[in-house]
Design a protein around this motif. Sequence first.
Motif, PDB file in Angstrom:
ATOM      1  N   SER A 158     -18.793  16.405 -19.649  1.00 24.20           N
ATOM      2  CA  SER A 158     -19.883  15.653 -20.277  1.00 24.20           C
ATOM      3  C   SER A 158     -21.063  15.531 -19.322  1.00 24.20           C
ATOM      4  O   SER A 158     -20.955  15.853 -18.134  1.00 24.20           O
ATOM      5  CB  SER A 158     -19.392  14.242 -20.670  1.00 24.20           C
ATOM      6  OG  SER A 158     -19.080  13.487 -19.497  1.00 24.20           O
ATOM      7  N   CYS A 169     -32.738  11.573 -21.852  1.00 22.70           N
ATOM      8  CA  CYS A 169     -31.483  12.067 -21.281  1.00 22.70           C
ATOM      9  C   CYS A 169     -31.100  13.424 -21.878  1.00 22.70           C
ATOM     10  O   CYS A 169     -31.167  13.614 -23.100  1.00 22.70           O
ATOM     11  CB  CYS A 169     -30.360  11.056 -21.539  1.00 22.70           C
ATOM     12  SG  CYS A 169     -30.407   9.637 -20.406  1.00 22.70           S
ATOM     13  N   LYS A 171     -28.866  16.452 -23.333  1.00 20.64           N
ATOM     14  CA  LYS A 171     -27.673  16.464 -24.189  1.00 20.64           C
ATOM     15  C   LYS A 171     -26.905  17.779 -24.087  1.00 20.64           C
ATOM     16  O   LYS A 171     -25.759  17.850 -24.540  1.00 20.64           O
ATOM     17  CB  LYS A 171     -28.083  16.245 -25.651  1.00 20.64           C
ATOM     18  CG  LYS A 171     -28.924  14.996 -25.898  1.00 20.64           C
ATOM     19  CD  LYS A 171     -28.147  13.722 -25.638  1.00 20.64           C
ATOM     20  CE  LYS A 171     -28.975  12.493 -26.005  1.00 20.64           C
ATOM     21  NZ  LYS A 171     -28.294  11.229 -25.610  1.00 20.64           N
ATOM     22  N   THR A 172     -27.570  18.815 -23.557  1.00 21.07           N
ATOM     23  CA  THR A 172     -26.949  20.133 -23.508  1.00 21.07           C
ATOM     24  C   THR A 172     -27.192  20.770 -22.137  1.00 21.07           C
ATOM     25  O   THR A 172     -28.040  20.307 -21.360  1.00 21.07           O
ATOM     26  CB  THR A 172     -27.537  21.064 -24.581  1.00 21.07           C
ATOM     27  OG1 THR A 172     -28.922  21.304 -24.277  1.00 21.07           O
ATOM     28  CG2 THR A 172     -27.422  20.459 -25.970  1.00 21.07           C
ATOM     29  N   ASP A 175     -30.735  21.918 -21.914  1.00 21.24           N
ATOM     30  CA  ASP A 175     -31.671  20.836 -21.558  1.00 21.24           C
ATOM     31  C   ASP A 175     -31.801  20.696 -20.042  1.00 21.24           C
ATOM     32  O   ASP A 175     -32.887  20.388 -19.527  1.00 21.24           O
ATOM     33  CB  ASP A 175     -31.175  19.493 -22.114  1.00 21.24           C
ATOM     34  CG  ASP A 175     -31.367  19.361 -23.605  1.00 21.24           C
ATOM     35  OD1 ASP A 175     -32.114  20.166 -24.197  1.00 21.24           O
ATOM     36  OD2 ASP A 175     -30.739  18.444 -24.187  1.00 21.24           O
ATOM     37  N   ALA A 273     -23.032  12.187 -22.982  1.00 20.55           N
ATOM     38  CA  ALA A 273     -23.094  13.180 -24.062  1.00 20.55           C
ATOM     39  C   ALA A 273     -22.169  14.343 -23.718  1.00 20.55           C
ATOM     40  O   ALA A 273     -22.178  14.844 -22.593  1.00 20.55           O
ATOM     41  CB  ALA A 273     -24.519  13.696 -24.223  1.00 20.55           C
ATOM     42  N   PRO A 275     -21.826  18.038 -24.143  1.00 16.74           N
ATOM     43  CA  PRO A 275     -22.771  19.077 -24.555  1.00 16.74           C
ATOM     44  C   PRO A 275     -22.216  19.970 -25.653  1.00 16.74           C
ATOM     45  O   PRO A 275     -21.088  20.468 -25.549  1.00 16.74           O
ATOM     46  CB  PRO A 275     -23.025  19.859 -23.265  1.00 16.74           C
ATOM     47  CG  PRO A 275     -21.850  19.558 -22.394  1.00 16.74           C
ATOM     48  CD  PRO A 275     -21.426  18.169 -22.737  1.00 16.74           C
TER      49      PRO A 275
END
Length: 372
Positions: A158, A169, A171-172, A175, A273, A275
């Motif tokens: 995560s 923030c 998320k992947t 990103d 998160a 991803p």
Amino acid sequence: MLGAAVLTTVTACGAAPEGAAGAAGDGAKAATAASAEDFGGMDALVKAAKEEGALHVIALPPDWANYGELIKTFETKYGIKIESENPDAASADEIAAVKSRKGQKRAPDVLDLGIAFARSGAEEGLFAPYKVEAWDKIPAAQKDEAGRWYNDYGGYVSIGCDAKRIPNCPKTFADLLKPEYKGKVALNGNPTKSGSAFGGVYAAALANKGSFADIQPGIDFFGTLKKSGNFIPVESTPATVEKGETPISIDWDYLNAGYADQFKDKGVDWQVAVPTDGVYAQFYSQAINKEAPHPAAARLWMEYLYSAEGQNLWLKGYARPVLLPAMTADGTADKTFVAKLPAVTGTPAFPASAELDKAKATLAEKWDKAVS
């Protein structure tokens, strides 16, 4: 750290302890018991474990997957003292201690291992076969057929993020390449030594057209992240998270979720998160030292971990216990804890042993150069 499945051999932890262990009489019987039935049932196992009075463990950090509460509850429930040594040690340290402390009182009774170490330790004949009462509920793919090791809890790679320091923030994995995250992104350790960091690189590979058989795209991803200045060589820990030194940390979701609770009252808004472009999950495994100095207590600890009580305590720590599917079906899973698990999109898959070995070798050869 613990189950942080260090993936290369490191120096054995601690000095050799004094005293020799000896298993005779009931102790000898306990050392070969392959099930509670071999003791004459759970009551007899509990009695034998209480008579031993202690359980020696290493590499069990109290702030990892709620291990602190698991330990305290076991001690209270059975009146057995858990001697916890070197909690931040790694899987390789556990294996080294089993070998170097053979026949000694302070050899580890039980082990919490990254899967690669569980498999290799079993092949070396270090573990005692033992099947807990919940054995049949553990999926076949999550256990050694002979009972030398079986998976216990796990989670997903995560992205943790301090929302008070990072306006948007990530998320992947995609990103994480954005310029706004310059000097912000960290891993929990060196992936050639840390299981969680290893998982981060594996997940990055999956997010960049790699596969379990090809971790190279993950190494390349972090090489790009390093060149852009986004990746920082600070190994994230609870302390670095609290201080804001690692405002974005790639780590297991149960650790990141735990940080969110742990630091909420200290002004840290830690968001988590999983991803969607790199879904990677991993379980850790339990095993009993074949020459455990407290063989009955070791077996009772295993029964406790795989009881509904033990599994729910892992769940409380945001880890996903291996019996969760069975417990969901029979209604024993704590629904409150289940509802708090980080959301995941997709179904996890797991690499084969040969794929893990190949990925480890590739990392050992190429990681340092990629991020230097």
